[in-house]
Write an enzyme that holds these catalytic residues in place. Structure first.
Site, PDB file in Angstrom:
ATOM      1  N   HIS A  72      26.086  20.028  36.400  1.00  0.00           N
ATOM      2  CA  HIS A  72      26.524  19.973  35.003  1.00  0.00           C
ATOM      3  C   HIS A  72      27.097  18.593  34.702  1.00  0.00           C
ATOM      4  O   HIS A  72      27.887  18.069  35.476  1.00  0.00           O
ATOM      5  CB  HIS A  72      27.608  21.026  34.737  1.00  0.00           C
ATOM      6  N   TYR A 196      34.780  26.234  26.968  1.00  0.00           N
ATOM      7  CA  TYR A 196      36.197  26.599  26.976  1.00  0.00           C
ATOM      8  C   TYR A 196      36.613  26.757  25.520  1.00  0.00           C
ATOM      9  O   TYR A 196      36.564  25.799  24.751  1.00  0.00           O
ATOM     10  CB  TYR A 196      37.040  25.499  27.622  1.00  0.00           C
ATOM     11  N   PRO A 288      43.401  29.143  36.924  1.00  0.00           N
ATOM     12  CA  PRO A 288      42.011  28.717  37.079  1.00  0.00           C
ATOM     13  C   PRO A 288      41.441  27.852  35.955  1.00  0.00           C
ATOM     14  O   PRO A 288      40.300  27.403  36.047  1.00  0.00           O
ATOM     15  CB  PRO A 288      41.236  30.045  37.191  1.00  0.00           C
ATOM     16  N   LYS A 292      40.334  24.211  39.826  1.00  0.00           N
ATOM     17  CA  LYS A 292      40.749  23.329  40.916  1.00  0.00           C
ATOM     18  C   LYS A 292      41.026  24.019  42.257  1.00  0.00           C
ATOM     19  O   LYS A 292      41.062  23.350  43.302  1.00  0.00           O
ATOM     20  CB  LYS A 292      42.029  22.570  40.507  1.00  0.00           C
ATOM     21  N   TYR A 380      38.654  16.623  35.627  1.00  0.00           N
ATOM     22  CA  TYR A 380      37.777  17.784  35.780  1.00  0.00           C
ATOM     23  C   TYR A 380      36.755  17.573  36.894  1.00  0.00           C
ATOM     24  O   TYR A 380      36.547  18.457  37.730  1.00  0.00           O
ATOM     25  CB  TYR A 380      37.068  18.084  34.452  1.00  0.00           C
TER      26      TYR A 380
HETATM   27  P1  RFL Z   1      41.178  32.643  50.120  1.00  0.00           P
HETATM   28  O1  RFL Z   1      39.833  32.502  49.518  1.00  0.00           O
HETATM   29  O2  RFL Z   1      42.139  33.552  49.450  1.00  0.00           O
HETATM   30  O3  RFL Z   1      40.953  33.091  51.626  1.00  0.00           O
HETATM   31  C1  RFL Z   1      42.007  33.563  52.433  1.00  0.00           C
HETATM   32  C2  RFL Z   1      41.433  34.502  53.460  1.00  0.00           C
HETATM   33  O4  RFL Z   1      42.478  34.960  54.332  1.00  0.00           O
HETATM   34  C3  RFL Z   1      42.349  36.356  54.524  1.00  0.00           C
HETATM   35  N1  RFL Z   1      43.662  36.898  54.904  1.00  0.00           N
HETATM   36  C4  RFL Z   1      43.982  37.245  56.158  1.00  0.00           C
HETATM   37  N2  RFL Z   1      43.306  37.216  57.310  1.00  0.00           N
HETATM   38  C5  RFL Z   1      43.921  37.653  58.431  1.00  0.00           C
HETATM   39  N3  RFL Z   1      45.206  38.139  58.435  1.00  0.00           N
HETATM   40  C6  RFL Z   1      45.926  38.184  57.291  1.00  0.00           C
HETATM   41  N4  RFL Z   1      47.172  38.655  57.281  1.00  0.00           N
HETATM   42  C7  RFL Z   1      45.325  37.722  56.088  1.00  0.00           C
HETATM   43  N5  RFL Z   1      45.741  37.631  54.806  1.00  0.00           N
HETATM   44  C8  RFL Z   1      44.726  37.123  54.107  1.00  0.00           C
HETATM   45  C9  RFL Z   1      41.824  36.860  53.190  1.00  0.00           C
HETATM   46  O5  RFL Z   1      41.187  38.120  53.310  1.00  0.00           O
HETATM   47  C10 RFL Z   1      40.842  35.751  52.826  1.00  0.00           C
HETATM   48  O6  RFL Z   1      39.550  35.989  53.335  1.00  0.00           O
HETATM   49  O7  RFL Z   1      41.923  31.231  50.264  1.00  0.00           O
HETATM   50  P2  RFL Z   1      41.319  29.762  50.510  1.00  0.00           P
HETATM   51  O8  RFL Z   1      40.337  29.776  51.632  1.00  0.00           O
HETATM   52  O9  RFL Z   1      42.495  28.880  50.544  1.00  0.00           O
HETATM   53  O10 RFL Z   1      40.450  29.435  49.213  1.00  0.00           O
HETATM   54  C11 RFL Z   1      41.070  29.265  47.955  1.00  0.00           C
HETATM   55  C12 RFL Z   1      40.140  29.758  46.819  1.00  0.00           C
HETATM   56  O11 RFL Z   1      39.690  31.065  47.126  1.00  0.00           O
HETATM   57  C13 RFL Z   1      40.840  29.764  45.466  1.00  0.00           C
HETATM   58  O12 RFL Z   1      41.663  28.631  45.316  1.00  0.00           O
HETATM   59  C14 RFL Z   1      39.822  29.753  44.302  1.00  0.00           C
HETATM   60  O13 RFL Z   1      39.071  30.933  44.272  1.00  0.00           O
HETATM   61  C15 RFL Z   1      40.552  29.575  42.979  1.00  0.00           C
HETATM   62  N6  RFL Z   1      39.654  29.665  41.833  1.00  0.00           N
HETATM   63  C16 RFL Z   1      38.876  28.591  41.453  1.00  0.00           C
HETATM   64  N7  RFL Z   1      38.889  27.444  42.159  1.00  0.00           N
HETATM   65  C17 RFL Z   1      38.055  26.415  41.834  1.00  0.00           C
HETATM   66  O14 RFL Z   1      38.093  25.361  42.496  1.00  0.00           O
HETATM   67  N8  RFL Z   1      37.157  26.486  40.794  1.00  0.00           N
HETATM   68  C18 RFL Z   1      37.085  27.610  40.028  1.00  0.00           C
HETATM   69  O15 RFL Z   1      36.220  27.639  39.151  1.00  0.00           O
HETATM   70  C19 RFL Z   1      37.980  28.696  40.320  1.00  0.00           C
HETATM   71  N9  RFL Z   1      37.938  29.821  39.604  1.00  0.00           N
HETATM   72  C20 RFL Z   1      39.544  30.862  41.122  1.00  0.00           C
HETATM   73  C21 RFL Z   1      38.681  30.905  39.994  1.00  0.00           C
HETATM   74  C22 RFL Z   1      40.230  32.006  41.510  1.00  0.00           C
HETATM   75  C23 RFL Z   1      40.087  33.159  40.806  1.00  0.00           C
HETATM   76  N10 RFL Z   1      40.779  34.291  41.286  1.00  0.00           N
HETATM   77  C24 RFL Z   1      40.217  35.574  41.371  1.00  0.00           C
HETATM   78  C25 RFL Z   1      42.037  34.115  41.974  1.00  0.00           C
HETATM   79  C26 RFL Z   1      38.546  32.055  39.262  1.00  0.00           C
HETATM   80  C27 RFL Z   1      39.270  33.177  39.634  1.00  0.00           C
HETATM   81  C28 RFL Z   1      39.121  34.398  38.772  1.00  0.00           C
HETATM   82  C1  PHB Z   2      33.891  30.209  37.067  1.00  0.00           C
HETATM   83  O1  PHB Z   2      32.692  29.987  36.815  1.00  0.00           O
HETATM   84  O2  PHB Z   2      34.237  31.175  37.763  1.00  0.00           O
HETATM   85  C2  PHB Z   2      34.940  29.328  36.512  1.00  0.00           C
HETATM   86  C3  PHB Z   2      34.562  28.189  35.810  1.00  0.00           C
HETATM   87  C4  PHB Z   2      35.545  27.359  35.280  1.00  0.00           C
HETATM   88  C5  PHB Z   2      36.876  27.678  35.460  1.00  0.00           C
HETATM   89  C6  PHB Z   2      37.253  28.809  36.179  1.00  0.00           C
HETATM   90  C7  PHB Z   2      36.273  29.633  36.701  1.00  0.00           C
HETATM   91  O3  PHB Z   2      37.826  26.868  34.915  1.00  0.00           O
END
Ligand code: RFL
Ligand code: PHB
Length: 384
Positions: A72, A196, A288, A292, A380
């Site tokens: 993108h 957005y 989110p 980041k 971004y």
């Molecule tokens: P994770 O992915 O939470 O992984 C942690 C892992 O540890 C396990 N765990 C355990 N394992 C053993 N013993 C325990 N006691 C444990 N406790 C936990 C868990 O099961 C899991 O598998 O952390 P990590 O690896 O640091 O990754 C971080 C990302 O997942 C997170 O920052 C992103 O998803 C945030 N986020 C976004 N980030 C972006 O860069 N771009 C995005 O577009 C974006 N959109 C989002 C998001 C997060 C969202 N949610 C649901 C929080 C959109 C959403 C909706």
């Molecule tokens: C996504 O596609 O899940 C997404 C995209 C942009 C954001 C957060 C989540 O800022």
């Protein structure tokens, strides 16, 4: 059992760390509480910064990402009945983002670890952290894993951060008075780029995963539940918010997944204690809106890999000692950017008419001044 780096958590941070260490000849064991199927299906982030893509490609796990990821070169900001494009190709030449689901990154990393004979254990119970001051080890399900270093990659709700003695970590946090309802739908995206949208009804985001699957988010009250949001209500609200410019029609389809995510910011300092190093969501989370979280996790892991390689190759602890400081600069830039995007685009219940005018004035500024638009664009796509 013994390994060099004991890694808790098989999210993007833990899996990528294990893979990068393997490429540098350093052994690790990954302990994950959930099943492989669960972590591979967990729908989360979708936007990969240039630097994240480069890291994955250089590490040899970018083959499918290159094939299926959607590059993108801009995003749309929509408000006040009009859409405005933030054009990365003009504002930050040569830099862009790629839309590729986090669970696809996780699948690719698990496949790479298993193909290389890596030790990734799923459904591991009761992981506990011990001996952080001198001789670290992990216990789980009746077993013991001795290691030189522990990497806490277990996300916001994990066990590694709470195992640091009281008084060592400083916490910085902010809760937002709303949440995001996220859905995945079997329908072609109605726009080529992410939208957005700020409306008086609240924020909405149109994202995507592939030419046939779209991802949407709606700002909802902090205590909202998915039960309160049947499919028809979701589509009606998405249409009310996104069809706010003339001529735009939102295509609808089958909703495959729904979830509510609280909007929260959190940082601990330092991101290390003794032989424990925290990476990704275990150390910091962002709302989110700036996309980041995953990118920060990847950036931490890059820094930690170099520090661990220096330690295991020549016993140098300088990079390990500076790990937290090196990561926190980027973390705080991302915290500020995520707060700024969130504040700019959401409706706040206690906002008075003056506050709303300020928000709209800033949106006008970002969409009319090249300097202001460049600020958004460079954050971004990711700071170098
Ligand atoms: P994770 O992915 O939470 O992984 C942690 C892992 O540890 C396990 N765990 C355990 N394992 C053993 N013993 C325990 N006691 C444990 N406790 C936990 C868990 O099961 C899991 O598998 O952390 P990590 O690896 O640091 O990754 C971080 C990302 O997942 C997170 O920052 C992103 O998803 C945030 N986020 C976004 N980030 C972006 O860069 N771009 C995005 O577009 C974006 N959109 C989002 C998001 C997060 C969202 N949610 C649901 C929080 C959109 C959403 C909706
Ligand atoms: C996504 O596609 O899940 C997404 C995209 C942009 C954001 C957060 C989540 O800022």
């Amino acid at each position: 059992m013994r390994t060099q780096v004991g890694i808790i958590g098989a999210g993007p941070a833990g899996l990528l760390l294990s893979h990068l260490l393997h490429l540098r000849g350093i052994s690790s064991v990954v302990l994950e509480k959930r099943s492989r199927d669960y972590v591979e299906r967990r729908v989360r982030a979708g936007v990969l910064e240039q630097g994240t893509v480069d890291t994955l490609v250089e590490a040899g796990v970018g083959e499918r990402l290159r094939r299926e990821g959607l590059p993108h070169h801009g995003i749309e900001l929509r408000y006040g009945g009009a859409g405005h494009r933030i054009a990365f190709e003009k504002l930050v030449p040569g830099r862009s983002i790629t839309v590729y689901g986090q669970q696809e990154v996780v699948k690719d990393l698990i496949a790479a670890r298993l193909a290389a004979g890596g030790d990734v254990r799923f459904e591991v119970e009761d992981v506990a952290v011990h001996g952080l001051e001198a001789e670290p080890y992990l216990t789980f399900g009746g077993e013991r894993l001795d290691c030189d270093v522990i990497a806490g990659c277990d996300g916001f709700h994990g066990v590694s951060r709470p195992s640091v003695p009281e008084g060592v970590l400083s916490v910085f946090e902010r809760d937002y008075p709303f949440a995001w309802l996220g859905i995945l739908a079997r329908v072609a995206p109605s726009s080529e780029e992410l939208i957005y949208t700020r409306t008086e009804r609240g924020f909405a985001l149109h994202s995507m995963r592939s030419p046939t699957v779209s991802r949407f988010y709606l700002q909802v009250p902090a205590d909202a539940t998915v039960e309160e949001w049947p499919d028809e209500r979701i589509w009606a609200e998405l249409k009310a918010r996104l069809e706010s410019v003339p001529g735009f029609t939102l295509a609808t389809g089958e909703i495959m997944e729904k979830g509510v995510t609280p909007m929260r910011a959190f940082v601990v300092e330092p991101m290390q204690y003794g032989r424990l190093y925290l990476a990704g969501d275990a150390a910091h989370i962002v709302p989110p809106t700036g996309a980041k979280g995953l990118n920060l996790a990847v950036a931490d892991v890059r820094v930690l890999t170099d520090a661990l390689a220096a330690y295991f190759e020549n016993g140098s602890t300088a990079l390990l000692d500076g790990y937290s400081e090196a990561c926190l600069k980027r973390v705080w830039r991302a915290q500020h950017f995520s707060w700024w995007m969130t504040t700019l685009l959401h409706t706040f219940e206690d906002d008075d008419p003056y506050g709303r005018r300020l928000q709209l004035s800033y949106l006008d500024y970002v969409t009319s001044s090249e300097a202001a638009a460049t600020t958004l664009a460079e954050n971004y796509v990711g700071m170098p």
